[in-house]
Design a protein around this motif. Structure first.
Motif, PDB file in Angstrom:
ATOM      1  N   CYS A  27       0.929  -1.349   0.107  1.00 32.23           N
ATOM      2  CA  CYS A  27       0.085  -0.055   0.059  1.00 32.23           C
ATOM      3  C   CYS A  27       0.682   1.318  -0.016  1.00 32.23           C
ATOM      4  O   CYS A  27       2.154   1.202   0.476  1.00 32.23           O
ATOM      5  CB  CYS A  27      -0.964   0.185   1.247  1.00 32.23           C
ATOM      6  N   ALA A 157      -3.469   7.738  -7.727  1.00 32.14           N
ATOM      7  CA  ALA A 157      -3.854   6.305  -7.621  1.00 32.14           C
ATOM      8  C   ALA A 157      -2.932   5.709  -8.826  1.00 32.14           C
ATOM      9  O   ALA A 157      -3.264   5.818  -9.989  1.00 32.14           O
ATOM     10  CB  ALA A 157      -5.489   6.025  -8.146  1.00 32.14           C
ATOM     11  N   ILE A 158      -2.177   5.050  -8.650  1.00 29.35           N
ATOM     12  CA  ILE A 158      -1.001   4.339  -9.618  1.00 29.35           C
ATOM     13  C   ILE A 158      -1.324   2.832  -9.641  1.00 29.35           C
ATOM     14  O   ILE A 158      -1.190   2.074  -8.671  1.00 29.35           O
ATOM     15  CB  ILE A 158       0.483   4.760  -8.955  1.00 29.35           C
ATOM     16  N   GLN A 159      -1.729   2.286 -10.885  1.00 30.10           N
ATOM     17  CA  GLN A 159      -2.179   1.076 -11.115  1.00 30.10           C
ATOM     18  C   GLN A 159      -0.703   0.397 -11.143  1.00 30.10           C
ATOM     19  O   GLN A 159       0.235   0.798 -11.703  1.00 30.10           O
ATOM     20  CB  GLN A 159      -2.692   1.152 -12.391  1.00 30.10           C
ATOM     21  N   ASP A 160      -0.643  -0.577 -10.294  1.00 30.78           N
ATOM     22  CA  ASP A 160       0.389  -1.563 -10.330  1.00 30.78           C
ATOM     23  C   ASP A 160       1.950  -0.847  -9.921  1.00 30.78           C
ATOM     24  O   ASP A 160       2.613  -1.237 -10.591  1.00 30.78           O
ATOM     25  CB  ASP A 160       0.544  -2.315 -11.697  1.00 30.78           C
ATOM     26  N   GLY A 161       1.539  -0.043  -9.022  1.00 27.99           N
ATOM     27  CA  GLY A 161       2.784   0.872  -8.987  1.00 27.99           C
ATOM     28  C   GLY A 161       3.598   0.388  -7.606  1.00 27.99           C
ATOM     29  O   GLY A 161       4.154   1.195  -6.950  1.00 27.99           O
ATOM     30  N   TRP A 162       3.430  -0.655  -7.246  1.00 27.69           N
ATOM     31  CA  TRP A 162       4.095  -1.574  -5.866  1.00 27.69           C
ATOM     32  C   TRP A 162       5.671  -1.557  -6.007  1.00 27.69           C
ATOM     33  O   TRP A 162       6.170  -1.531  -4.905  1.00 27.69           O
ATOM     34  CB  TRP A 162       3.568  -2.724  -5.514  1.00 27.69           C
ATOM     35  N   HIS A 190       5.238   5.156  -0.321  1.00 19.70           N
ATOM     36  CA  HIS A 190       5.049   3.810  -0.455  1.00 19.70           C
ATOM     37  C   HIS A 190       5.413   3.249   1.150  1.00 19.70           C
ATOM     38  O   HIS A 190       6.390   3.771   1.612  1.00 19.70           O
ATOM     39  CB  HIS A 190       5.923   3.000  -1.238  1.00 19.70           C
TER      40      HIS A 190
END
Length: 235
Positions: A27, A157-162, A190
């Motif tokens: 998250c 909101a970052i898609q697949d930004g892990w 992060h």
């Protein structure tokens, strides 16, 4: 050449927290604060110093003080820390109503940074591509500005930004409240890299730096001198 140095996981106090927020509960979180820039705005009035460059330098200076905000993943996916990170920031093209994302090397000396960053801004203010520079380093963090509106909250909101562990900053339009000039600042972090304690310390140190205009005004004469070239200074 800036180095990405592996973290000794056996002795790293954040190992358990990193693994929790990277693997089990991945998250990010965001914090939006008002930074008091009253004295800074007054001090920079009628000087050649650009307040936007002062803001970027303050963020870059504080980010580079702390390992947690220079944390990234090496090619094997192992957490590591950059020796230094450099700010990447936006330049608006009003004719096209688009922006270019550019960067300038971090310098501890504000006057040196100001000359290089101002030259980059001037060169790319009419850029027609989103990324006009071909030398953007991997160790860069993002600073965006929304000078047309103030805000009290801002979240990306970052898609697949892990895998993106470096912080992201967004600066809003100044507003007046209680006789003070406030600058909205949103910080996206992060959770694997940093907790609330670290982010609170970061924004406090940014406030302290921007609240001490002598740091910037001492460099006014030097910052006014033109850069040697209109490109970013070498690292």
């Amino acid at each position: 050449m800036d180095a990405l140095r592996p973290i000794d996981l056996a002795s790293w106090p954040r190992r358990e927290h990193f693994e929790h927020y990277r693997e089990r509960v991945p998250c990010t979180y965001a914090m939006t604060v008002d930074v008091d820039v009253t004295e800074l705005v007054e001090a920079l009035h009628d000087t050649p110093i650009r307040s936007s460059v002062a803001q970027i330098w303050a963020l870059s200076t504080v980010v580079n003080r702390h390992d947690e905000f220079r944390t990234a993943l090496d090619p094997t996916g192992t957490p590591a820390v950059w020796d230094v990170v450099h700010p990447s920031f936006t330049v608006f093209n009003p004719d096209r109503e688009t922006f270019a994302s550019v960067w300038s090397p971090h310098h501890d000396d504000f006057a040196t940074f100001h000359r290089a960053a101002a030259a980059v801004i001037d060169r790319y203010r009419t850029a027609t591509s989103m990324a006009p520079q071909d030398d953007v380093p991997a160790n860069s963090f993002d600073v965006s500005s929304i000078p047309w509106a103030s805000f009290t909250g801002f979240t990306l909101a970052i898609q697949d930004g892990w895998d993106h562990l470096l912080p992201i900053f967004t600066i809003g339009r100044y507003r007046r409240a209680g006789g003070r000039t406030l600058m909205p600042l949103a910080v996206q972090v992060h959770h694997a890299a940093a907790d609330g304690f670290h982010t609170a310390r970061l924004v406090t140190e940014v406030q302290d730096l921007l609240g001490s205009p002598d740091t910037f005004t001492r460099s006014a004469a030097s910052a006014a001198r033109p850069a040697v070239t209109a490109t970013a200074a070498p690292r």
